[in-house]
Design an enzyme around this catalytic site. Structure first.
Site, PDB file in Angstrom:
ATOM      1  N   ARG A   1       0.457  14.746   9.725  1.00 12.03           N
ATOM      2  CA  ARG A   1      -0.202  13.882  10.722  1.00 12.03           C
ATOM      3  C   ARG A   1       0.419  14.114  12.092  1.00 12.03           C
ATOM      4  NH1 ARG A   1      -1.487   8.115   7.530  1.00 12.03           N
ATOM      5  NH2 ARG A   1      -1.662   9.091   5.492  1.00 12.03           N
TER       6      ARG A   1
ATOM      7  N   ASP B   1      -4.138   2.529  -4.976  1.00 10.85           N
ATOM      8  CA  ASP B   1      -2.764   2.577  -4.460  1.00 10.85           C
ATOM      9  C   ASP B   1      -2.343   1.295  -3.744  1.00 10.85           C
ATOM     10  OD1 ASP B   1      -4.041   2.781  -1.954  1.00 10.85           O
ATOM     11  OD2 ASP B   1      -2.474   4.117  -1.200  1.00 10.85           O
ATOM     12  N   GLU B   2      -2.990   0.171  -4.074  1.00 13.67           N
ATOM     13  CA  GLU B   2      -2.533  -1.052  -3.404  1.00 13.67           C
ATOM     14  C   GLU B   2      -2.660  -2.298  -4.274  1.00 13.67           C
ATOM     15  OE1 GLU B   2      -5.641  -1.997  -0.041  1.00 13.67           O
ATOM     16  OE2 GLU B   2      -5.523   0.143  -0.412  1.00 13.67           O
TER      17      GLU B   2
ATOM     18  N   ASP C   1       0.854  -1.193   0.000  1.00 11.74           N
ATOM     19  CA  ASP C   1       0.000   0.000   0.000  1.00 11.74           C
ATOM     20  C   ASP C   1       0.892   1.246   0.000  1.00 11.74           C
ATOM     21  OD1 ASP C   1      -2.974   1.029   0.869  1.00 11.74           O
ATOM     22  OD2 ASP C   1      -1.404   2.237   1.773  1.00 11.74           O
ATOM     23  N   MET C   2       0.621   2.179  -0.914  1.00 10.42           N
ATOM     24  CA  MET C   2       1.438   3.386  -0.992  1.00 10.42           C
ATOM     25  C   MET C   2       1.197   4.280   0.228  1.00 10.42           C
ATOM     26  SD  MET C   2       2.663   2.504  -3.804  1.00 10.42           S
ATOM     27  CE  MET C   2       3.811   3.864  -3.972  1.00 10.42           C
TER      28      MET C   2
ATOM     29  N   TYR D   1      -1.740  10.306  -2.651  1.00 10.21           N
ATOM     30  CA  TYR D   1      -1.932  11.504  -3.488  1.00 10.21           C
ATOM     31  C   TYR D   1      -0.917  12.588  -3.106  1.00 10.21           C
ATOM     32  CZ  TYR D   1      -6.540   9.704  -5.040  1.00 10.21           C
ATOM     33  OH  TYR D   1      -7.565   8.960  -5.575  1.00 10.21           O
TER      34      TYR D   1
HETATM   35  P1  TTP Z   1      -5.312   5.318   1.445  1.00 10.70           P
HETATM   36  O1  TTP Z   1      -4.384   4.221   1.077  1.00 10.70           O
HETATM   37  O2  TTP Z   1      -6.474   4.980   2.271  1.00 10.70           O
HETATM   38  O3  TTP Z   1      -4.531   6.434   2.265  1.00 10.70           O
HETATM   39  P2  TTP Z   1      -3.164   7.172   1.945  1.00 10.70           P
HETATM   40  O4  TTP Z   1      -2.398   6.457   0.892  1.00 10.70           O
HETATM   41  O5  TTP Z   1      -3.429   8.623   1.675  1.00 10.70           O
HETATM   42  O6  TTP Z   1      -2.412   7.114   3.337  1.00 10.70           O
HETATM   43  P3  TTP Z   1      -1.752   5.836   4.043  1.00 10.70           P
HETATM   44  O7  TTP Z   1      -0.289   6.132   4.103  1.00 10.70           O
HETATM   45  O8  TTP Z   1      -2.366   5.802   5.396  1.00 10.70           O
HETATM   46  O9  TTP Z   1      -2.084   4.628   3.233  1.00 10.70           O
HETATM   47  O10 TTP Z   1      -5.857   6.017   0.160  1.00 10.70           O
HETATM   48  C1  TTP Z   1      -5.098   6.132  -1.026  1.00 10.70           C
HETATM   49  C2  TTP Z   1      -5.502   7.409  -1.735  1.00 10.70           C
HETATM   50  O11 TTP Z   1      -6.884   7.354  -2.059  1.00 10.70           O
HETATM   51  C3  TTP Z   1      -5.321   8.638  -0.877  1.00 10.70           C
HETATM   52  O12 TTP Z   1      -3.999   9.171  -0.964  1.00 10.70           O
HETATM   53  C4  TTP Z   1      -6.375   9.551  -1.395  1.00 10.70           C
HETATM   54  C5  TTP Z   1      -7.474   8.638  -1.922  1.00 10.70           C
HETATM   55  N1  TTP Z   1      -8.627   8.581  -0.989  1.00 10.70           N
HETATM   56  C6  TTP Z   1      -9.722   9.434  -1.223  1.00 10.70           C
HETATM   57  O13 TTP Z   1      -9.738  10.159  -2.199  1.00 10.70           O
HETATM   58  N2  TTP Z   1     -10.761   9.428  -0.329  1.00 10.70           N
HETATM   59  C7  TTP Z   1     -10.796   8.614   0.753  1.00 10.70           C
HETATM   60  O14 TTP Z   1     -11.759   8.654   1.536  1.00 10.70           O
HETATM   61  C8  TTP Z   1      -9.683   7.724   0.982  1.00 10.70           C
HETATM   62  C9  TTP Z   1      -9.694   6.790   2.155  1.00 10.70           C
HETATM   63  C10 TTP Z   1      -8.630   7.753   0.087  1.00 10.70           C
HETATM   64 CA    CA Z   2      -4.869   2.131   0.175  1.00  9.88          CA
HETATM   65 CA    CA Z   3      -2.148   4.177   1.002  1.00 10.02          CA
END
Ligand code: TTP
Ligand code: CA
Ligand code: CA
Length: 516
Positions: free
Chosen positions: A60, A120-121, A18-19, A23
């Protein structure tokens, strides 16, 4: 409905990658001045500074959370950089992030079966690569990759920080280890290598979970972030699950999870161990009962699918606070925009990948006038998908009207819509050589419908019938989820005993999470 799959005989090595704050990282690559700075990506919107959808780890640390709006984020972290999501047609344009995700997938897919699970995963099945490594070069070389793997978090190892790396190094090269642990150690090294390549070639960091199945890999990939990996040896599964709250499990975020708590007093996955398989089946049906019995023991036979492309395409927009839509004209205006984008995306999927989507689904979140917390949810509606912008727009509007009618239960009251999304799903590959279909879909005009010749070699599916009515084929009540899968932090699911029957395959999407 969760289903228990037969477990493979041989141990597997599965990774979930998972990235990190994805964004934000994409924006930081575009504008390197943002690197190392508290930064958040904000959804286009001028209400209270817009909704945060991604937050950097620096932000964060100040207490900035995704649930905040821009104004609130600024109040807790005045130095925060807020970057607007690119906008097209008055809504977020995620193409930039989607293609950045594809860059990563291309690298991660180099070592085995790869399933793109979201923007992103991915899941990786590294079993063969790990076996090969074990045969050729058992993990003991003190090179750069090994040093990175030695930073892994191994569940169950003593957590003494000063000794951590030494312990992990020793664990990775134990000669007397069980075969399955040796495979896992190789998996950890392969993932460290892949993460290194992702960083080198894309500048993005990611985190990963490495385990013997998808469920465990997913549960731990977000446990240590950013830029870290976590390994789950079989010997630590029981302790790990003993304290894992049920809601952390993807399928237990909704009603099924609530029922476990309310009806059986189950708070953690480990608590399920006190129930027999019979008892769980009696309570939740044969499939779900067996599935629960198995997950309590860390057993999951689910395969990594070989799929680098998204399973569905979705376009959505939220209309928070004063932006809520209150009449059919404004709903139609926005639906038309969403459908235009959806149509472009499925058309390019068809052109580039020779894939056809079969089902169109509309999700909305609504409330009735004078009823702040409406108990009834806006029902999701689906129909066979017809290619062509105009047709998709017409069909989506009919789905909306049908959903609204049901939602209002024949009352003539005011209403407002706070989110709308359209999804194209049930996508399949056109068998090679089926040129007639392509000709038909591309057609002489852009509004060509998916009228298949009877002799077509496309697999049979009722939604491909040459009929143009839009009577919803699924009219079920569908709970809009309140969260998407977020590295084990927030989940949603609809797998309760009763509703699972009503929801054969159409899932609601997070109103702010725009599906791939
Ligand atoms: P996530 O993998 O949930 O979160 P993240 O990558 O920003 O942070 P983390 O390091 O905790 O994994 O989501 C991936 C991308 O999807 C995130 O960067 C933005 C988008 N996204 C939305 O647009 N709306 C949302 O409600 C969520 C959960 C994610
Ligand atoms: Ca994710
Ligand atoms: Ca992520």
């Amino acid at each position: 409905m969760p289903v228990a799959r037969p477990e493979p005989q041989e141990p597997r090595v599965i990774a979930h990658v998972d990235m990190d704050c994805f964004y934000v990282q994409v924006e930081q690559r575009r504008n390197p001045a943002l690197r190392g700075q508290p930064t958040a990506v904000v959804q286009y919107n001028d209400w209270k500074g817009g909704g945060l959808i991604a937050v950097s780890y620096e932000a964060r640390a100040f207490g900035v959370k995704r649930s905040m709006r821009g104004d609130e984020a600024k109040s807790v972290c005045p130095g925060i950089n807020l970057v607007q999501v690119p906008v097209a047609r008055g809504k977020a344009d995620l193409n930039l992030y989607r293609s950045a995700g594809s860059e990563v997938v291309t690298i991660l897919a180099s070592k085995g079966k790869c399933e793109r699970a979201s923007i992103d995963e991915v899941y990786l099945d590294l079993t063969d690569a790990a076996k090969e490594m074990l045969l050729q070069a058992p993990p003991n070389s003190p090179d750069e990759i090994f040093m990175e793997a030695a930073k892994s978090n191994i569940l169950g190892l003593p957590s003494d920080a000063s000794e951590k790396e030494k312990n992990v190094r020793a664990w990775l090269c134990r000669v007397d280890a069980e075969y399955e642990d040796k495979l896992l150690a190789c998996g950890a090294i392969i993932v460290a290598q892949l993460r290194g390549r992702v960083l080198e070639e894309t500048q993005f960091t990611c985190s990963a979970g490495i385990a013997h199945n998808k469920m465990l890999a997913k549960l731990v990939s977000g446990m240590h972030k950013p830029a870290q990996q976590t390994v789950v040896p079989s010997s630590s599964v029981q302790d790990f699950l003993a304290s894992l709250p049920v809601k952390k499990m993807k399928q237990l975020g909704g009603k099924l999870g609530s029922s476990l708590k309310d009806d059986l007093g189950v708070e953690t996955i480990g608590d399920l161990l006190s129930f027999t398989e019979d008892k769980l089946q009696e309570q939740y049906g044969v499939n779900t009962g067996t599935w629960l019995w198995k997950i309590a023991r860390g057993i999951s036979g689910e395969e990594v699918e070989d799929r680098l492309l998204p399973k569905s395409h979705g376009c959505g927009k939220t209309f928070p606070g004063p932006k809520a839509l209150k009449n059919s004209t404004s709903v139609k205006g926005w639906l038309d925009q969403l459908c235009e984008e959806l149509s472009e995306r499925i058309q390019s999927d068809l052109n580039q990948n020779k894939r056809i989507a079969q089902t169109l689904t509309l999700h909305a979140r609504a409330s009735k006038e004078n009823e702040r917390d409406s108990v009834k949810k806006f029902p999701s509606k689906s129909c066979p998908l017809r290619y062509g912008i105009g047709k998709i727009q017409d069909d989506a509007m009919k789905l909306f009207e049908s959903g609204l009618h049901e939602f209002l239960e024949s009352q003539s009251t005011g209403w407002s819509i706070t989110s709308l999304s359209v999804t194209a799903s049930k996508i399949f590959d056109i068998p090679s050589g089926t040129s007639s279909i392509l000709r038909y879909i591309k057609g002489p005009s852009s509004a060509a419908s998916l009228d298949l010749p009877a002799s077509s070699s496309v697999p049979e599916d009722p939604s491909l019938d040459n009929q143009l009515n839009v009577t919803p084929i699924h009219g079920e009540q569908c709970e809009p989820s309140t969260s998407e899968k977020v590295d084990g932090k927030r989940y949603s699911a609809n797998e309760g005993k009763k509703i699972s029957k009503k929801l054969p395959e159409v899932k609601a999407s997070h109103p702010r999470f725009l599906i791939l």
